[in-house]
Design a protein around this motif. Sequence first.
Motif, PDB file in Angstrom:
ATOM      1  N   TYR A   1     -26.357  36.876 -23.710  1.00 45.06           N
ATOM      2  CA  TYR A   1     -27.448  37.717 -23.210  1.00 45.06           C
ATOM      3  C   TYR A   1     -28.062  38.523 -24.350  1.00 45.06           C
ATOM      4  CZ  TYR A   1     -29.889  41.446 -20.732  1.00 45.06           C
ATOM      5  OH  TYR A   1     -30.836  42.343 -20.303  1.00 45.06           O
ATOM      6  N   ASN A   2     -27.241  39.102 -25.196  1.00 42.08           N
ATOM      7  CA  ASN A   2     -27.758  39.950 -26.274  1.00 42.08           C
ATOM      8  C   ASN A   2     -28.630  39.180 -27.257  1.00 42.08           C
ATOM      9  OD1 ASN A   2     -26.606  42.296 -25.309  1.00 42.08           O
ATOM     10  ND2 ASN A   2     -24.745  42.101 -26.551  1.00 42.08           N
ATOM     11  N   GLU A   3     -28.346  37.896 -27.472  1.00 41.40           N
ATOM     12  CA  GLU A   3     -29.169  37.126 -28.403  1.00 41.40           C
ATOM     13  C   GLU A   3     -30.378  36.492 -27.727  1.00 41.40           C
ATOM     14  OE1 GLU A   3     -27.819  33.708 -30.405  1.00 41.40           O
ATOM     15  OE2 GLU A   3     -27.590  32.484 -28.616  1.00 41.40           O
ATOM     16  N   SER A   4     -30.375  36.497 -26.398  1.00 37.88           N
ATOM     17  CA  SER A   4     -31.495  35.896 -25.672  1.00 37.88           C
ATOM     18  C   SER A   4     -32.715  36.800 -25.704  1.00 37.88           C
ATOM     19  CB  SER A   4     -31.104  35.631 -24.213  1.00 37.88           C
ATOM     20  OG  SER A   4     -31.054  36.865 -23.487  1.00 37.88           O
ATOM     21  N   LYS A   5     -33.869  36.228 -25.393  1.00 42.70           N
ATOM     22  CA  LYS A   5     -35.088  37.034 -25.328  1.00 42.70           C
ATOM     23  C   LYS A   5     -34.955  38.117 -24.259  1.00 42.70           C
ATOM     24  CE  LYS A   5     -38.124  36.061 -27.523  1.00 42.70           C
ATOM     25  NZ  LYS A   5     -38.461  36.479 -28.904  1.00 42.70           N
ATOM     26  N   HIS A   6     -34.285  37.807 -23.166  1.00 42.62           N
ATOM     27  CA  HIS A   6     -34.061  38.809 -22.123  1.00 42.62           C
ATOM     28  C   HIS A   6     -33.327  40.023 -22.686  1.00 42.62           C
ATOM     29  CE1 HIS A   6     -34.305  35.652 -18.640  1.00 42.62           C
ATOM     30  NE2 HIS A   6     -35.498  36.098 -18.993  1.00 42.62           N
ATOM     31  N   GLY A   7     -32.234  39.765 -23.409  1.00 42.42           N
ATOM     32  CA  GLY A   7     -31.435  40.863 -23.954  1.00 42.42           C
ATOM     33  C   GLY A   7     -32.185  41.669 -24.993  1.00 42.42           C
ATOM     34  N   ILE A   8     -32.943  40.980 -25.827  1.00 40.72           N
ATOM     35  CA  ILE A   8     -33.707  41.663 -26.875  1.00 40.72           C
ATOM     36  C   ILE A   8     -34.743  42.602 -26.258  1.00 40.72           C
ATOM     37  CG2 ILE A   8     -35.402  41.295 -28.725  1.00 40.72           C
ATOM     38  CD1 ILE A   8     -33.874  38.611 -29.262  1.00 40.72           C
TER      39      ILE A   8
ATOM     40  N   ALA B   1     -39.719  44.777 -17.415  1.00 38.62           N
ATOM     41  CA  ALA B   1     -39.507  44.534 -18.843  1.00 38.62           C
ATOM     42  C   ALA B   1     -38.581  43.346 -19.076  1.00 38.62           C
ATOM     43  CB  ALA B   1     -38.931  45.788 -19.509  1.00 38.62           C
ATOM     44  N   ALA B   2     -37.445  43.330 -18.386  1.00 40.66           N
ATOM     45  CA  ALA B   2     -36.455  42.266 -18.593  1.00 40.66           C
ATOM     46  C   ALA B   2     -35.429  42.316 -17.476  1.00 40.66           C
ATOM     47  CB  ALA B   2     -35.759  42.440 -19.943  1.00 40.66           C
ATOM     48  N   PRO B   3     -34.746  41.208 -17.241  1.00 44.62           N
ATOM     49  CA  PRO B   3     -33.652  41.225 -16.258  1.00 44.62           C
ATOM     50  C   PRO B   3     -32.337  41.613 -16.923  1.00 44.62           C
ATOM     51  CG  PRO B   3     -33.974  38.994 -17.016  1.00 44.62           C
ATOM     52  CD  PRO B   3     -34.992  39.842 -17.751  1.00 44.62           C
TER      53      PRO B   3
ATOM     54  N   ALA C   1     -27.238  41.914 -13.388  1.00 49.61           N
ATOM     55  CA  ALA C   1     -27.369  42.278 -11.974  1.00 49.61           C
ATOM     56  C   ALA C   1     -28.669  41.738 -11.391  1.00 49.61           C
ATOM     57  CB  ALA C   1     -27.298  43.791 -11.815  1.00 49.61           C
ATOM     58  N   THR C   2     -29.746  41.749 -12.166  1.00 45.68           N
ATOM     59  CA  THR C   2     -31.031  41.243 -11.685  1.00 45.68           C
ATOM     60  C   THR C   2     -30.884  39.827 -11.154  1.00 45.68           C
ATOM     61  OG1 THR C   2     -32.243  42.555 -13.313  1.00 45.68           O
ATOM     62  CG2 THR C   2     -33.413  40.705 -12.310  1.00 45.68           C
ATOM     63  N   CYS C   3     -30.310  38.967 -11.965  1.00 45.40           N
ATOM     64  CA  CYS C   3     -30.257  37.543 -11.633  1.00 45.40           C
ATOM     65  C   CYS C   3     -29.201  37.218 -10.577  1.00 45.40           C
ATOM     66  CB  CYS C   3     -29.985  36.725 -12.887  1.00 45.40           C
ATOM     67  SG  CYS C   3     -31.265  36.886 -14.159  1.00 45.40           S
TER      68      CYS C   3
ATOM     69  N   MET D   1     -31.856  31.506  -7.004  1.00 40.87           N
ATOM     70  CA  MET D   1     -31.982  32.022  -8.371  1.00 40.87           C
ATOM     71  C   MET D   1     -33.419  31.923  -8.854  1.00 40.87           C
ATOM     72  SD  MET D   1     -30.341  33.443 -10.910  1.00 40.87           S
ATOM     73  CE  MET D   1     -28.590  33.044 -11.021  1.00 40.87           C
ATOM     74  N   GLU D   2     -34.079  30.814  -8.555  1.00 41.76           N
ATOM     75  CA  GLU D   2     -35.477  30.660  -8.960  1.00 41.76           C
ATOM     76  C   GLU D   2     -36.352  31.741  -8.328  1.00 41.76           C
ATOM     77  OE1 GLU D   2     -35.735  25.826  -9.731  1.00 41.76           O
ATOM     78  OE2 GLU D   2     -36.140  26.641  -7.727  1.00 41.76           O
ATOM     79  N   GLY D   3     -35.977  32.164  -7.125  1.00 42.22           N
ATOM     80  CA  GLY D   3     -36.725  33.234  -6.478  1.00 42.22           C
ATOM     81  C   GLY D   3     -36.709  34.518  -7.284  1.00 42.22           C
ATOM     82  N   ILE D   4     -35.630  34.747  -8.013  1.00 42.41           N
ATOM     83  CA  ILE D   4     -35.559  35.906  -8.911  1.00 42.41           C
ATOM     84  C   ILE D   4     -36.433  35.676 -10.133  1.00 42.41           C
ATOM     85  CG2 ILE D   4     -34.024  37.362 -10.269  1.00 42.41           C
ATOM     86  CD1 ILE D   4     -33.548  37.555  -7.269  1.00 42.41           C
ATOM     87  N   CYS D   5     -36.352  34.463 -10.694  1.00 45.65           N
ATOM     88  CA  CYS D   5     -37.137  34.141 -11.897  1.00 45.65           C
ATOM     89  C   CYS D   5     -38.638  34.313 -11.657  1.00 45.65           C
ATOM     90  CB  CYS D   5     -36.863  32.705 -12.343  1.00 45.65           C
ATOM     91  SG  CYS D   5     -35.134  32.306 -12.669  1.00 45.65           S
ATOM     92  N   TYR D   6     -39.075  33.973 -10.444  1.00 44.83           N
ATOM     93  CA  TYR D   6     -40.507  33.994 -10.149  1.00 44.83           C
ATOM     94  C   TYR D   6     -41.104  35.400 -10.173  1.00 44.83           C
ATOM     95  CZ  TYR D   6     -39.895  29.140  -8.600  1.00 44.83           C
ATOM     96  OH  TYR D   6     -39.615  27.803  -8.537  1.00 44.83           O
ATOM     97  N   ALA D   7     -40.254  36.421 -10.178  1.00 42.65           N
ATOM     98  CA  ALA D   7     -40.779  37.780 -10.277  1.00 42.65           C
ATOM     99  C   ALA D   7     -41.523  37.986 -11.586  1.00 42.65           C
ATOM    100  CB  ALA D   7     -39.641  38.796 -10.161  1.00 42.65           C
ATOM    101  N   CYS D   8     -41.142  37.214 -12.622  1.00 36.93           N
ATOM    102  CA  CYS D   8     -41.741  37.401 -13.947  1.00 36.93           C
ATOM    103  C   CYS D   8     -42.240  36.106 -14.583  1.00 36.93           C
ATOM    104  CB  CYS D   8     -40.733  38.057 -14.891  1.00 36.93           C
ATOM    105  SG  CYS D   8     -40.161  39.689 -14.367  1.00 36.93           S
TER     106      CYS D   8
END
Length: 489
Positions: A216-223, A247-249, A252-254, A333-340
Amino acid sequence: MYTKVGHILLFMLGLLFCSHSFAERPAGKEGKDWGTDEGKECVECHMTESPGMYLEWNQSKHGQNGVDCLDCHRAEPDDIDGYEHHDQRISVIVTPKDCSTCHPREFKEVQRSHHASAGEILHSLDNLLGEVIGGPAAVNAGCRQCHGTTIKIDEKGKPTKDTWPNTGIGRINPDGSKGACTACHGRHEFSRAQARTPDTCGKCHVGPDHPQIEVYNESKHGIIYRANVDKMNLGSDKWVAGVDYSAAPTCATCHMSASGDQPKTHDVGERLSWNLRTPISNKINLIRLDNGHQYDLPEGQPLPKVGDKPDHPKANGGTVSEVFTWEDRRGKMEGICYACHTSEYVDGHYKQFDDLVDLYNTKFAKPIAAIITDLKTMGKLTPAPFDEKIEWVWWEIWHHEGRRARHGASMSGPDYTWWHGIYEVAKHTYFEFVPELKELVGDEEAQKLLDKHFRPIEGHDWFFNGLKPEQIDAVRKGYEERYGKGAMK
């Protein structure tokens, strides 16, 4: 000396002043500002006996709404973990069942979840490795602090020191409930904001075999999260992705929180479509039962229908109430992704993720597992695990490198997908597993096994026939264009 004593006195007076300032309760409904009279006595005592504990409670939602010590810690006469404490029968352990008095939905979701079953590691190869080859003390202070242990109670009604403290997410409590709400909601503040941060999950989801926090920390989400943590609105009551923050998940978001038409849940595995933990991954359907239990069923196995009573060890005699296919779970899970994200973006992510898992399965995990099975059939391996080197090599290929690769792809962590993942899988397959295979059965027999299980797979062609000249020349050309003619030796 006088100066030193003076400083100590000033420090103690400062503590006293602070404790009294925090002792003030908010204005509230009559009889609720301190909770019950008995609870008020507990609070007033702990203000001086354990001021840090009091402070955490006082600034919590519990403290601000009159939920006092006894509301959570009171023990019934028949509770085996109860004991007398200043004229009150209490228990030091607050279990999910205790929390269910006010949080019934969360309790129900947690009890059926992957988190609650984390204590099942006590009957796994991981635990055998720790208990026997490592040592019980390492398991007790290590594995069980995340996975949970069975809490034992002494003759005085207090938890034994070898099983307490423990906030393992799959802890087995004296009242039969599983888990510890404090694994995510640190006592005594029980902060939602803290539970929503990735660092909370990173206490356990860390390290060589499950490095989710590092991925997570190296991912774009974590950054982006780290750069915009002050915009995350972590303390929001509802905390809906795309509404309360964008801003980012976080983890817990996902896996738990609400977004669009997806409600929040404490069943952390509900949105998972792949099993990434086992030697060979499979897509997983979810079977939920009317008795509060549920289990994953690998793709390809016959699905029961609602109303069936399945013959499954985890069914516990229950009747099927819901069936979620792996496609249903992915849709959640895709339903969460679609928020952004757009559907094209989400589809592209899942295509890349699925392809990586298929590569790991097809090229490495399945043929190696087949060779291990053949070795056992041939009598070259004993029934016991971990007593031959080749078993250790295979263990680390799937349990460490293979998991890292799969989780890296699932969470958009490129370094863990490749350098800490498939690169390590490949290196240890070709230059540890294969040599150990030859050592175990001899070159001729090893070659037969490799011809049977490796050679039919196109990805292993380079191993049998060498790299093709055009492959090397393409690399040489690019290398020399960058560093000069003759740079690649």
